[in-house]
Design an enzyme around this catalytic site. Sequence first.
Site, short mmCIF file in Angstrom:
data_model
loop_
_atom_site.label_atom_id
_atom_site.label_comp_id
_atom_site.label_asym_id
_atom_site.label_seq_id
_atom_site.Cartn_x
_atom_site.Cartn_y
_atom_site.Cartn_z
N THR A 48 2.37 4.70 -13.02
CA THR A 48 2.44 4.31 -11.87
C THR A 48 3.44 3.48 -11.30
OG1 THR A 48 0.05 4.41 -11.59
CG2 THR A 48 1.11 3.43 -9.75
N THR A 49 3.91 2.43 -12.26
CA THR A 49 5.03 1.54 -11.88
C THR A 49 6.41 2.37 -12.16
OG1 THR A 49 3.60 -0.02 -12.62
CG2 THR A 49 5.99 -0.80 -12.39
N TYR A 111 -7.37 12.28 -5.41
CA TYR A 111 -7.57 12.69 -4.10
C TYR A 111 -8.46 13.78 -4.36
CZ TYR A 111 -6.67 15.61 0.14
OH TYR A 111 -6.83 16.23 1.29
N TYR A 137 -7.32 5.31 -17.48
CA TYR A 137 -7.00 4.32 -16.38
C TYR A 137 -7.75 4.49 -15.09
CZ TYR A 137 -3.22 2.15 -13.24
OH TYR A 137 -2.90 1.75 -12.26
N ARG A 142 -6.26 2.98 -5.84
CA ARG A 142 -5.11 4.24 -5.87
C ARG A 142 -5.62 5.52 -5.75
NH1 ARG A 142 0.28 1.62 -6.85
NH2 ARG A 142 1.25 3.67 -6.20
N LYS A 165 -7.77 1.06 -19.54
CA LYS A 165 -7.07 0.22 -18.56
C LYS A 165 -7.81 0.24 -17.44
CE LYS A 165 -2.85 -0.63 -15.79
NZ LYS A 165 -1.66 0.03 -15.50
N ILE A 207 -2.11 -4.39 -19.35
CA ILE A 207 -0.72 -3.32 -19.07
C ILE A 207 -0.32 -3.95 -17.88
CG2 ILE A 207 -0.21 -0.87 -18.54
CD1 ILE A 207 -2.45 0.16 -20.50
#
Length: 320
Positions: A48-49, A111, A137, A142, A165, A207
Amino acid sequence: MKKLIFKGAATALITPMTEDGKINYQVLQDLLEFQIQKKADAVVIAGTTGEVSTLSDEEHITLVEKAVRQVNGRIPVIAGAGSNNTAHAAWLSGECEKAGADALLHVTPYYNKASQQGLYLHFKACAQATSLPIILYNVPSRTGVNIFPATYKRLSEIDNIVACKEASGNFSQIAKTASLCKEDLTIYSGNDDLITSALALGAKGVISVLSNILPEETHNICYSYFNGDQEKSDNLQLKYLELIEGLFMDINPIPVKQAMRAMGYPVGGCRLPLCDMDPANAEKLYAILKSYGLINSGVKAGSITVHNAKNTGNILRYNI
């Protein structure tokens, strides 16, 4: 107990960009060297980052390949391979394995909002597509979907699903997951502001976004705890709390990239639909960075001109 992928702080690495929005592979090499020099315990590439949602498949795989080549086995390279399309996530898993990744990070399908059974079948299919160990994760804020403890338990029975995570912020749920899965699922914190709390429940590290700029300090939060000095770990967590909050004043990775540019790292901006912070929030972020001694002077909202940026390591520095 399943084999640990890493213990301590893994950096969820940003993807550096050039002025015209292409991946800056030279700066990627420099950032990886900085992370290794400053005691990062692992790196996550194309997460994501790392703005994975804006990368083409070709960019994604090339990014992993180049990171693996640069790191050269010194620390684990964990590749993001998640998707809300199960077939695509399975394909990415195989491609990241071919690229040399040591492990994979699989986010919950976003989604679509799959059921718990759908999540189980999705992750099972991804696990069957690779021999690499997988970190699940869970980030409901999100993705709009949450992995329940009972589903974690089922997934932990799959041999190469070895860790999670956890970025739900729900400590009752994390405790229940730890109780159900025991040594079959390693827990990593997905929240920089809750590292010590997760460690207290048995997590083996974090993380981290913070460790893009302070890898050694983030490592020390974890290893102070592991070495029996819980007070030092707690104090470090509290010391960096305001900085952590600053790095999440806007959608990740907008603030961390803006902070790194202010510190002198030529990491570029984010790809649309992400954009720079508004001037008011940028000024707040720069004030926080100054209070921690990470930048000295001359940084203004609306500008990435840097004067006397504080040297934070031996990384190759550029004027931007």
